[in-house]
Motif scaffolding. Structure first.
Motif, PDB file in Angstrom:
ATOM      1  N   HIS A 254      13.146 -22.321  -8.980  1.00 57.44           N
ATOM      2  CA  HIS A 254      12.660 -23.150  -7.886  1.00 57.44           C
ATOM      3  C   HIS A 254      12.556 -24.598  -8.347  1.00 57.44           C
ATOM      4  CE1 HIS A 254      11.431 -19.295  -6.090  1.00 57.44           C
ATOM      5  NE2 HIS A 254      10.900 -19.013  -7.264  1.00 57.44           N
ATOM      6  N   GLY A 255      12.783 -25.514  -7.416  1.00 57.85           N
ATOM      7  CA  GLY A 255      12.648 -26.932  -7.708  1.00 57.85           C
ATOM      8  C   GLY A 255      13.504 -27.762  -6.775  1.00 57.85           C
ATOM      9  N   THR A 256      13.347 -29.069  -6.860  1.00 59.30           N
ATOM     10  CA  THR A 256      14.144 -29.994  -6.044  1.00 59.30           C
ATOM     11  C   THR A 256      15.092 -30.773  -6.937  1.00 59.30           C
ATOM     12  OG1 THR A 256      12.267 -31.535  -6.150  1.00 59.30           O
ATOM     13  CG2 THR A 256      12.467 -30.172  -4.170  1.00 59.30           C
ATOM     14  N   ASP A 257      14.543 -31.753  -7.672  1.00 61.15           N
ATOM     15  CA  ASP A 257      15.396 -32.536  -8.569  1.00 61.15           C
ATOM     16  C   ASP A 257      15.667 -31.820  -9.888  1.00 61.15           C
ATOM     17  OD1 ASP A 257      15.511 -34.580  -6.718  1.00 61.15           O
ATOM     18  OD2 ASP A 257      13.703 -35.544  -7.508  1.00 61.15           O
ATOM     19  N   ARG A 258      14.795 -30.889 -10.269  1.00 58.45           N
ATOM     20  CA  ARG A 258      14.990 -30.076 -11.452  1.00 58.45           C
ATOM     21  C   ARG A 258      14.124 -28.840 -11.320  1.00 58.45           C
ATOM     22  NH1 ARG A 258      14.918 -31.798 -16.498  1.00 58.45           N
ATOM     23  NH2 ARG A 258      14.157 -29.807 -17.316  1.00 58.45           N
ATOM     24  N   VAL A 259      14.293 -27.891 -12.220  1.00 60.49           N
ATOM     25  CA  VAL A 259      13.535 -26.649 -12.124  1.00 60.49           C
ATOM     26  C   VAL A 259      12.044 -26.921 -12.353  1.00 60.49           C
ATOM     27  CG1 VAL A 259      13.861 -26.079 -14.579  1.00 60.49           C
ATOM     28  CG2 VAL A 259      13.386 -24.264 -12.937  1.00 60.49           C
ATOM     29  N   GLU A 260      11.232 -26.306 -11.508  1.00 62.17           N
ATOM     30  CA  GLU A 260       9.779 -26.453 -11.600  1.00 62.17           C
ATOM     31  C   GLU A 260       9.078 -25.124 -11.845  1.00 62.17           C
ATOM     32  OE1 GLU A 260       8.808 -28.216  -7.881  1.00 62.17           O
ATOM     33  OE2 GLU A 260       9.944 -30.056  -8.256  1.00 62.17           O
TER      34      GLU A 260
END
Length: 491
Positions: A254-260
């Motif tokens: 999960h994430g937007t700009d990178r995995v979170e």
């Protein structure tokens, strides 16, 4: 050690119009380096090719000189033995016994009378390099097996071996909080290295179960060094508070700009995610890998016979002397089945001695293994038995594709999602990975299917281990192909 193709000893013998080399070795990892040093010690003239700039392969990666690493050996196993071999290689290069060609990728091997001609391309400037040799030893190593999952293309998701490579060669971590996932003993080594270097590793997610080794107790007990190595990794993880989850997998990132964060779910015996068992684990990086795949392009192009290993991948059929089914072609290390660096070194030495016996006659001076079964061969066989057991324990289950979604990218190079592969199989009638590639372009990108190949094969319903024959092992400038001599006329 020499670090460029221009400072590597004398020019190849055949380039000057003389005799071919006795032996050409492809790959300077543990197997190729050991084979080269042993062959030169036995009196053979050797040409050593490697795509890397320095010897060691993926196992012994070197920090860039500009980084000024004070103790590069701290990140490696068996560094002293490796350093001795590189020093010996350096001496053979200076004496002219070995011609070392780093930064050169061999893209094909073709028969030429009683010898072989190897065509290579220098990675620095795309210049052509060609040599002839009476015998060829393939020590081409392996690459990581990747099983996709939703979100695996996010920045911060890296291969397990890639994370270790970043640490060894760049002295950098892929993140501060790293989940290590997949299957195979490499995960323990990667997690231990990352934790020792300062990363927080909240969990190692192993899809298989270590209890599976109980089925192979004889092979395990015959290799006490492997047990000690596993205990060492376990102790490192324990000191750093790293938890190990077996029968679990990362099924989504999960994430937007990178995995979170990642979702970790429990698996059934076939590797299908068990509904309702998913849990979210925060992280800023994921190091994932499901074992290694032998790199066989040169061997299969030559027609070398293959077998399916216990881990489901293809490996070369080799006899006790490391010879392939093609006379004049030997192999050592991972091409014969993934088994680790110590096995690769042993096989490299045995292969070099076999080549020396073949070219110089039975029992030339210095050959240790010329008579019957030896301790070295028995040691090789014990390690190979353990490797097969390891492959069987960590072989991916057939149900892993259940964690995929229709929009999950299978081929990252060509941006091909699962839905297009399924359409090619269910609607267009594709029945193998090659036909899927023709319909969808999956596998036509820069990696040439090395990353997406296992996943495409699984969705196409074909065995993953089916060897892929191709005339070129890597991209080659067209001018090199145009400069090849025309085949002899049949008239």
């Amino acid at each position: 050690m020499p670090t460029s193709p221009c400072d590597t000893g004398p020019e190849p013998h055949d380039a000057a119009g003389g005799d071919p080399f006795d032996l050409a070795v492809v790959g300077a990892g543990p197997a190729g380096l050991a084979a080269t040093v042993e062959a030169a010690r036995l009196g053979l003239r050797v040409a050593l090719f490697d795509a890397g700039d320095r010897p060691g392969g993926q196992y012994h990666r070197h920090p860039a000189p500009a980084l000024g690493a004070l103790r590069p050996e701290a990140l490696h196993h068996d560094w002293r033995a490796f350093a001795r071999r590189t020093a010996t290689l350096d001496g053979f290069v200076r004496s002219g016994r070995v011609t070392y060609r780093p930064g050169c990728h061999v893209w094909t091997v073709v028969p030429e009378g009683p010898a072989w001609r190897l065509h290579a391309v220098a990675t620095a400037d795309d210049t052509a390099v060609t040599v002839r040799a009476r015998a060829v030893l393939l020590a081409t190593g392996s690459y990581e097996r990747q099983l996709p999952f939703p979100g695996w293309t996010l920045p911060g998701v890296v291969a397990a071996g890639g994370a270790q490579a970043m640490l060894k060669s760049g002295l950098v971590l892929p993140g501060r909080r790293v989940v290590v996932a997949g299957s195979g003993p490499l995960l323990l080594a990667v997690a231990g290295s990352l934790a020792t270097a300062g990363a927080r590793v909240p969990v190692v997610v192993e899809a298989g179960t270590y209890l599976g080794y109980a089925k192979f107790a004889p092979d395990v007990l015959r290799n006490p060094a492997k047990l000690a190595e596993g205990a060492t990794h376990g102790g490192t993880l324990l000191r750093h508070g790293v938890r190990v989850l077996t029968r679990h997998a990362v099924v989504e990132a999960h994430g937007t700009d990178r995995v979170e964060a990642v979702t970790v779910a429990r698996l059934d015996p076939d590797w299908r995610p068990v509904p309702g068992t998913g849990r979210r684990v925060p992280c800023d990086a994921v190091a994932v890998g499901h074992g290694l795949v032998p790199q066989l392009e040169l061997a299969t192009a030559l027609g070398c016979a293959t077998r399916t290993s216990a881990d489901g991948t293809s490996a070369l059929v080799l006899d006790t002397d490391q010879t392939t089914s093609v006379p004049g072609i030997w192999a050592a290390g991972e091409p014969g089945g993934v088994g680790g660096a110590r096995l690769a070194v042993l096989e490299g030495e045995l292969a070099a001695e076999s080549v020396a016996r073949s070219l110089l006659g039975v029992g030339p001076p210095g050959v240790r293994n010329a008579r019957g079964p030896t301790a070295a061969r028995r040691h090789r066989d014990r390690l190979r038995g353990f490797a097969e057991a390891m492959g069987a324990v960590h072989r991916p289950g057939v149900g892993w594709t259940d964690w995929l979604r229709e929009d999950t990218e299978i081929c990252r190079c060509e941006e091909v999602p699962v839905a297009r592969v399924v359409e090619a199989v269910d609607t267009l009638g594709a029945r193998d990975a090659r036909t899927v590639k023709l319909f969808t372009r999956a596998g036509m990108g820069w990696c040439q299917g090395r990353t997406c190949g296992p996943a495409v094969a699984a969705l196409a319903g074909t065995p993953e281990g089916a060897p892929d024959r191709r005339p070129l092992s890597c991209p080659v400038p067209l001018r090199h192909l145009a400069e090849l001599p025309a085949p002899p006329s049949r008239n």
